[in-house]
Design a protein around this motif. Structure first.
Motif, PDB file in Angstrom:
ATOM      1  N   LYS A   1      28.336  47.467  48.463  1.00 24.73           N
ATOM      2  CA  LYS A   1      29.410  47.873  47.561  1.00 24.73           C
ATOM      3  C   LYS A   1      29.707  46.726  46.604  1.00 24.73           C
ATOM      4  CE  LYS A   1      33.574  50.405  47.435  1.00 24.73           C
ATOM      5  NZ  LYS A   1      33.770  51.790  47.651  1.00 24.73           N
ATOM      6  N   VAL A   2      29.406  46.920  45.337  1.00 21.16           N
ATOM      7  CA  VAL A   2      29.538  45.856  44.344  1.00 21.16           C
ATOM      8  C   VAL A   2      30.991  45.454  44.142  1.00 21.16           C
ATOM      9  CG1 VAL A   2      29.153  45.253  41.933  1.00 21.16           C
ATOM     10  CG2 VAL A   2      27.421  46.528  43.179  1.00 21.16           C
ATOM     11  N   SER A   3      31.857  46.406  43.962  1.00 18.75           N
ATOM     12  CA  SER A   3      33.255  46.073  43.670  1.00 18.75           C
ATOM     13  C   SER A   3      33.921  45.350  44.836  1.00 18.75           C
ATOM     14  CB  SER A   3      34.034  47.334  43.308  1.00 18.75           C
ATOM     15  OG  SER A   3      34.013  48.251  44.379  1.00 18.75           O
ATOM     16  N   PHE A   4      33.602  45.749  46.057  1.00 22.67           N
ATOM     17  CA  PHE A   4      34.184  45.075  47.217  1.00 22.67           C
ATOM     18  C   PHE A   4      33.738  43.626  47.296  1.00 22.67           C
ATOM     19  CE2 PHE A   4      33.764  43.705  51.657  1.00 22.67           C
ATOM     20  CZ  PHE A   4      35.096  43.730  52.034  1.00 22.67           C
ATOM     21  N   SER A   5      32.462  43.379  47.028  1.00 22.32           N
ATOM     22  CA  SER A   5      31.964  42.006  47.109  1.00 22.32           C
ATOM     23  C   SER A   5      32.560  41.123  46.017  1.00 22.32           C
ATOM     24  CB  SER A   5      30.443  41.983  47.053  1.00 22.32           C
ATOM     25  OG  SER A   5      29.972  42.639  45.918  1.00 22.32           O
ATOM     26  N   LEU A   6      32.799  41.665  44.844  1.00 25.23           N
ATOM     27  CA  LEU A   6      33.453  40.883  43.786  1.00 25.23           C
ATOM     28  C   LEU A   6      34.904  40.579  44.136  1.00 25.23           C
ATOM     29  CD1 LEU A   6      32.021  42.562  40.586  1.00 25.23           C
ATOM     30  CD2 LEU A   6      31.577  40.256  41.415  1.00 25.23           C
ATOM     31  N   ILE A   7      35.604  41.561  44.675  1.00 21.53           N
ATOM     32  CA  ILE A   7      36.996  41.344  45.077  1.00 21.53           C
ATOM     33  C   ILE A   7      37.072  40.325  46.196  1.00 21.53           C
ATOM     34  CG2 ILE A   7      38.974  42.461  46.193  1.00 21.53           C
ATOM     35  CD1 ILE A   7      38.255  44.981  44.584  1.00 21.53           C
ATOM     36  N   LEU A   8      36.133  40.386  47.129  1.00 20.92           N
ATOM     37  CA  LEU A   8      36.101  39.414  48.219  1.00 20.92           C
ATOM     38  C   LEU A   8      35.880  37.999  47.701  1.00 20.92           C
ATOM     39  CD1 LEU A   8      36.044  39.007  51.316  1.00 20.92           C
ATOM     40  CD2 LEU A   8      33.578  39.301  51.173  1.00 20.92           C
ATOM     41  N   SER A   9      34.998  37.866  46.746  1.00 20.57           N
ATOM     42  CA  SER A   9      34.727  36.545  46.186  1.00 20.57           C
ATOM     43  C   SER A   9      35.932  35.993  45.432  1.00 20.57           C
ATOM     44  CB  SER A   9      33.534  36.623  45.246  1.00 20.57           C
ATOM     45  OG  SER A   9      33.371  35.415  44.565  1.00 20.57           O
ATOM     46  N   PHE A  10      36.550  36.811  44.619  1.00 23.47           N
ATOM     47  CA  PHE A  10      37.674  36.344  43.807  1.00 23.47           C
ATOM     48  C   PHE A  10      38.955  36.180  44.620  1.00 23.47           C
ATOM     49  CE2 PHE A  10      35.179  38.417  40.266  1.00 23.47           C
ATOM     50  CZ  PHE A  10      34.627  37.213  39.857  1.00 23.47           C
ATOM     51  N   SER A  11      39.038  36.813  45.774  1.00 25.36           N
ATOM     52  CA  SER A  11      40.233  36.658  46.596  1.00 25.36           C
ATOM     53  C   SER A  11      40.315  35.276  47.237  1.00 25.36           C
ATOM     54  CB  SER A  11      40.288  37.739  47.662  1.00 25.36           C
ATOM     55  OG  SER A  11      39.229  37.577  48.575  1.00 25.36           O
TER      56      SER A  11
END
Length: 71
Positions: free
Chosen positions: A13-23
């Motif tokens: 899941k692309v959006s989840f991985s980006l949110i995880l990184s930026f969090s």
């Protein structure tokens, strides 16, 4: 190792991985008061941002189908 993790997260899941990184940047705002916690957070943040390169590339290619020469 972190690129493999980023690629697997991007495939899942692309959006989840980006949110995880930026969090992790939010986590740093809480751990910046202690030297050891800040160092651990910065190390994890560096690994996460390095792992997000394939995720961002997949995202660009996925959204740039109409202009392949531009991508």
């Amino acid at each position: 190792m972190s690129n493999i993790l980023g690629s697997k997260l991007a495939d899942w899941k692309v959006s989840f991985s980006l949110i995880l990184s930026f969090s992790l940047s939010l986590l740093f705002s809480w751990t910046s008061h202690s030297l050891w916690l800040a160092e651990i957070t910065l190390f994890l943040w560096a690994m996460a941002t390095f792992a997000m390169v394939p995720v961002l590339q997949i995202n660009v290619v996925r959204h740039g189908k109409d202009a392949p020469n531009l991508v």
